[in-house]
Design a protein around this motif. Structure first.
Motif, PDB file in Angstrom:
ATOM      1  N   VAL A   5       0.838  -1.206   0.000  1.00 11.80           N
ATOM      2  CA  VAL A   5       0.000   0.000   0.000  1.00 11.80           C
ATOM      3  C   VAL A   5       0.872   1.255   0.000  1.00 11.80           C
ATOM      4  O   VAL A   5       0.576   2.237  -0.705  1.00 11.80           O
ATOM      5  N   THR A   6       1.955   1.228   0.767  1.00  8.48           N
ATOM      6  CA  THR A   6       2.869   2.380   0.788  1.00  8.48           C
ATOM      7  C   THR A   6       3.478   2.624  -0.589  1.00  8.48           C
ATOM      8  O   THR A   6       3.635   3.778  -1.029  1.00  8.48           O
ATOM      9  N   SER A   7       3.816   1.547  -1.300  1.00  2.00           N
ATOM     10  CA  SER A   7       4.347   1.695  -2.656  1.00  2.00           C
ATOM     11  C   SER A   7       3.312   2.316  -3.584  1.00  2.00           C
ATOM     12  O   SER A   7       3.641   3.185  -4.408  1.00  2.00           O
ATOM     13  N   ALA A   8       2.051   1.904  -3.445  1.00  2.00           N
ATOM     14  CA  ALA A   8       1.001   2.486  -4.287  1.00  2.00           C
ATOM     15  C   ALA A   8       0.795   3.963  -3.979  1.00  2.00           C
ATOM     16  O   ALA A   8       0.601   4.784  -4.891  1.00  2.00           O
ATOM     17  N   ILE A   9       0.836   4.318  -2.688  1.00  2.02           N
ATOM     18  CA  ILE A   9       0.692   5.733  -2.306  1.00  2.02           C
ATOM     19  C   ILE A   9       1.828   6.564  -2.889  1.00  2.02           C
ATOM     20  O   ILE A   9       1.614   7.671  -3.423  1.00  2.02           O
ATOM     21  N   SER A  10       3.041   6.038  -2.798  1.00  2.00           N
ATOM     22  CA  SER A  10       4.196   6.779  -3.318  1.00  2.00           C
ATOM     23  C   SER A  10       4.122   6.921  -4.841  1.00  2.00           C
ATOM     24  O   SER A  10       4.469   7.977  -5.394  1.00  2.00           O
ATOM     25  N   THR A  11       3.671   5.873  -5.513  1.00  2.00           N
ATOM     26  CA  THR A  11       3.546   5.948  -6.974  1.00  2.00           C
ATOM     27  C   THR A  11       2.501   6.983  -7.384  1.00  2.00           C
ATOM     28  O   THR A  11       2.722   7.793  -8.308  1.00  2.00           O
ATOM     29  N   ALA A  12       1.357   6.990  -6.702  1.00  2.00           N
ATOM     30  CA  ALA A  12       0.318   7.988  -7.005  1.00  2.00           C
ATOM     31  C   ALA A  12       0.817   9.396  -6.721  1.00  2.00           C
ATOM     32  O   ALA A  12       0.551  10.341  -7.497  1.00  2.00           O
ATOM     33  N   SER A  13       1.582   9.555  -5.635  1.00  2.00           N
ATOM     34  CA  SER A  13       2.134  10.882  -5.328  1.00  2.00           C
ATOM     35  C   SER A  13       3.137  11.316  -6.384  1.00  2.00           C
ATOM     36  O   SER A  13       3.220  12.516  -6.729  1.00  2.00           O
ATOM     37  N   PHE A  63      -5.615  10.090  13.722  1.00  2.00           N
ATOM     38  CA  PHE A  63      -4.848  10.552  12.565  1.00  2.00           C
ATOM     39  C   PHE A  63      -5.646  10.352  11.272  1.00  2.00           C
ATOM     40  O   PHE A  63      -5.592  11.185  10.357  1.00  2.00           O
ATOM     41  N   ALA A  64      -6.367   9.229  11.187  1.00  2.00           N
ATOM     42  CA  ALA A  64      -7.163   8.971   9.986  1.00  2.00           C
ATOM     43  C   ALA A  64      -8.252  10.026   9.808  1.00  2.00           C
ATOM     44  O   ALA A  64      -8.490  10.506   8.689  1.00  2.00           O
ATOM     45  N   VAL A  65      -8.900  10.416  10.906  1.00  2.00           N
ATOM     46  CA  VAL A  65      -9.953  11.440  10.827  1.00  2.00           C
ATOM     47  C   VAL A  65      -9.356  12.783  10.396  1.00  2.00           C
ATOM     48  O   VAL A  65      -9.895  13.480   9.518  1.00  2.00           O
ATOM     49  N   VAL A  66      -8.235  13.167  11.023  1.00  2.00           N
ATOM     50  CA  VAL A  66      -7.590  14.443  10.673  1.00  2.00           C
ATOM     51  C   VAL A  66      -7.139  14.431   9.215  1.00  2.00           C
ATOM     52  O   VAL A  66      -7.313  15.426   8.479  1.00  2.00           O
ATOM     53  N   VAL A  72      -6.453  11.784  -5.497  1.00  2.00           N
ATOM     54  CA  VAL A  72      -7.530  11.176  -4.705  1.00  2.00           C
ATOM     55  C   VAL A  72      -7.141   9.767  -4.259  1.00  2.00           C
ATOM     56  O   VAL A  72      -7.387   9.369  -3.111  1.00  2.00           O
ATOM     57  N   ALA A  73      -6.511   9.005  -5.157  1.00  2.00           N
ATOM     58  CA  ALA A  73      -6.089   7.642  -4.802  1.00  2.00           C
ATOM     59  C   ALA A  73      -5.047   7.657  -3.690  1.00  2.00           C
ATOM     60  O   ALA A  73      -5.107   6.850  -2.758  1.00  2.00           O
ATOM     61  N   SER A  74      -4.101   8.590  -3.779  1.00  2.00           N
ATOM     62  CA  SER A  74      -3.060   8.676  -2.758  1.00  2.00           C
ATOM     63  C   SER A  74      -3.645   9.002  -1.394  1.00  2.00           C
ATOM     64  O   SER A  74      -3.320   8.355  -0.380  1.00  2.00           O
ATOM     65  N   LEU A  75      -4.531   9.989  -1.338  1.00  2.00           N
ATOM     66  CA  LEU A  75      -5.143  10.367  -0.062  1.00  2.00           C
ATOM     67  C   LEU A  75      -6.047   9.259   0.479  1.00  2.00           C
ATOM     68  O   LEU A  75      -6.059   8.985   1.685  1.00  2.00           O
ATOM     69  N   SER A  76      -6.794   8.609  -0.410  1.00  2.00           N
ATOM     70  CA  SER A  76      -7.696   7.542   0.023  1.00  2.00           C
ATOM     71  C   SER A  76      -6.921   6.352   0.583  1.00  2.00           C
ATOM     72  O   SER A  76      -7.288   5.791   1.632  1.00  2.00           O
ATOM     73  N   LEU A  77      -5.843   5.958  -0.084  1.00  2.00           N
ATOM     74  CA  LEU A  77      -5.044   4.832   0.405  1.00  2.00           C
ATOM     75  C   LEU A  77      -4.389   5.159   1.739  1.00  2.00           C
ATOM     76  O   LEU A  77      -4.268   4.284   2.607  1.00  2.00           O
ATOM     77  N   THR A  78      -3.978   6.412   1.918  1.00  2.00           N
ATOM     78  CA  THR A  78      -3.397   6.806   3.200  1.00  2.00           C
ATOM     79  C   THR A  78      -4.407   6.673   4.332  1.00  2.00           C
ATOM     80  O   THR A  78      -4.103   6.154   5.416  1.00  2.00           O
ATOM     81  N   ILE A  79      -5.631   7.125   4.080  1.00  2.00           N
ATOM     82  CA  ILE A  79      -6.687   7.025   5.098  1.00  2.00           C
ATOM     83  C   ILE A  79      -7.017   5.564   5.384  1.00  2.00           C
ATOM     84  O   ILE A  79      -7.169   5.157   6.546  1.00  2.00           O
ATOM     85  N   VAL A  80      -7.117   4.764   4.325  1.00  2.00           N
ATOM     86  CA  VAL A  80      -7.419   3.331   4.514  1.00  2.00           C
ATOM     87  C   VAL A  80      -6.323   2.657   5.325  1.00  2.00           C
ATOM     88  O   VAL A  80      -6.604   1.835   6.215  1.00  2.00           O
TER      89      VAL A  80
END
Length: 417
Positions: free
Chosen positions: A87-95, A268-271, A299-307
């Motif tokens: 998941v971290t790799s996907a977040i970094s790729t989207a960023s 942290f997820a709520v914030v 949107v994908a990066s932020l959503s994966l971070t929250i998830v």
């Protein structure tokens, strides 16, 4: 497969499971294990159908049992690590896509980090399975040996204090056999154990190690422990942990810390969600096309971070509160004329009563008592409740009977002769 004893030859088949339960406690055993011939200690058949005595190449001892993992699986801890890294790799790729498309900056560092996380995810998923696939186990007259190629680890049979069995819920009859040695408390405290992973009928292997004939129902982890006792073994006392709302309280400082960490991650997820919505509104007002690749990547990066934050917080709360409470309802204590047995879900603890040197009871939750079984071993007596097991709480089942009401009966039964 042919096993030749000092009496008549006995022929046994292993049904291709990689296990060789070759032991007769009444006779000295000379063994042949054709399936493990490449393991450096396997026997071979002679032309006349007899067998060459099987001995360990290092200790020069008779091999009573040998086997290999029947089921090779990745431990849950590594699977969780692989999921987090993926998941971290996907977040970094989207960023990286957002940085490249919207900000017109170089995404090389983000892409390198994403590649590193993806590599770790693959390593966590497959390396443990690759390592375990080549393991070999041997039980000799005096030692238990785990070997992989030239790497070798062993423990003396007489130093084993108790065994834990972790049944595989997806593969009936297969599990991990963990052999634990009690160690002193204080500066010498350490964890000393050896694990035989993925073996067929681990309770049968434990019976062979103890020098008793395995019972007929052994090997079926779905059966209650009371249905898999040794021949002639009798149950003297049995009980469950007392039920109550106290089982929903976190256990110890570690449990409290896990609950606080889970709540903190949820916060942290709520914030993060609040800031994510605000950021999306800002970039939309600035002119970013909602149908563009950069907007979807943002949107994908932020959503994966929250998830990821929500999943981590929920997992911490589940492991520290919900799971212990559910397992408590599935826990059963047995004291027989030979052993102390604890069954909790798919996990079991087997302890010979000869290893118990003292019984200590301490206040438990809800005004009940926790009974600690103090163990002894060669050159390593564990005389304190805090160090009687050589492990920190949470490492697995320990020889402790939690929230019991009949302490006097337990002390009377387990009183050393």
């Amino acid at each position: 497969m042919r096993v030749v004893t000092d009496g008549a030859p006995v022929v046994r088949r292993t049904a291709g499971d990689g296990e060789s339960p070759l032991y007769d406690p009444g006779q000295r055993v000379h063994l042949n294990v054709v399936a493990l011939a490449r393991g450096g200690g396997a026997g071979q058949l002679t032309p006349d159908g007899g067998s060459i005595e099987m001995r360990d190449s290092v200790f020069d001892e008779h091999v009573l049992w040998s086997g290999r993992p029947k089921v090779v699986a990745t431990p849950m801890l590594y699977l969780v690590g692989a999921a987090v890294c993926g998941v971290t790799s996907a977040i970094s790729t989207a960023s990286a896509i957002v940085v490249s498309q919207a900000l017109d900056a170089s995404p090389n560092q983000l892409l390198a980090f994403a590649a590193w996380m993806a590599s770790l995810a693959v390593a966590f998923s497959y390396l443990p399975r690759w390592w375990r696939s080549e393991l070999e186990y041997m039980l000799t007259d005096r030692h238990i040996v785990v070997q992989r190629g030239k790497l070798r680890r062993s423990i003396e049979r007489r130093s084993i204090s108790y065994a834990r069995i972790h049944w595989n819920p997806k593969h009936p009859g297969v599990g991990d056999l963990e052999l634990v040695r009690a160690v002193p408390t204080g500066a010498l405290r350490r964890r000393l154990s050896i694990v035989l992973t993925g073996v067929v009928a681990p309770d049968r292997v434990w019976a062979i190690l103890r020098g008793v004939v395995p019972s007929a129902p052994a090997g079926d982890g779905h059966r209650l422990l009371s249905q898999r006792l040794d021949e002639g073994e009798r149950v003297l006392w049995s009980a469950h942990p007392a039920d109550g709302w106290h089982k929903w309280l976190p256990n110890g400082l570690r449990g409290v810390g896990s609950v606080l960490l889970g709540v903190l991650l949820g916060g942290f997820a709520v914030v993060t969600a609040v800031h994510a919505v605000r950021s999306i509104r800002i970039v939309t007002a600035a002119g970013m096309d909602p149908e563009s690749v950069s907007f979807v990547a943002l949107v994908a990066s932020l959503s994966l971070t929250i998830v990821l934050l929500v999943a981590a917080g929920a997992a911490m709360l589940y492991m520290s509160v919900v799971r212990p409470a559910r397992l408590s309802a599935r826990t059963r204590y047995l004291i027989t004329d030979r052993r102390v047995l604890i069954q909790r879900g798919d996990e079991e603890l087997h302890l010979d009563r000869s290893r118990i040197v003292d019984v200590i009871d301490a206040p438990g939750a809800g005004g009940l008592r926790d009974v600690f079984l103090v163990l002894d071993g060669p050159r390593a007596r564990a005389v304190a409740a805090s160090g009687a097991f050589g492990e920190a709480p949470g490492a697995g089942l320990q020889p402790v009977l939690h929230r019991v009401t009949d302490v006097d009966s337990i002390r009377q039964i387990l009183r050393p002769a």
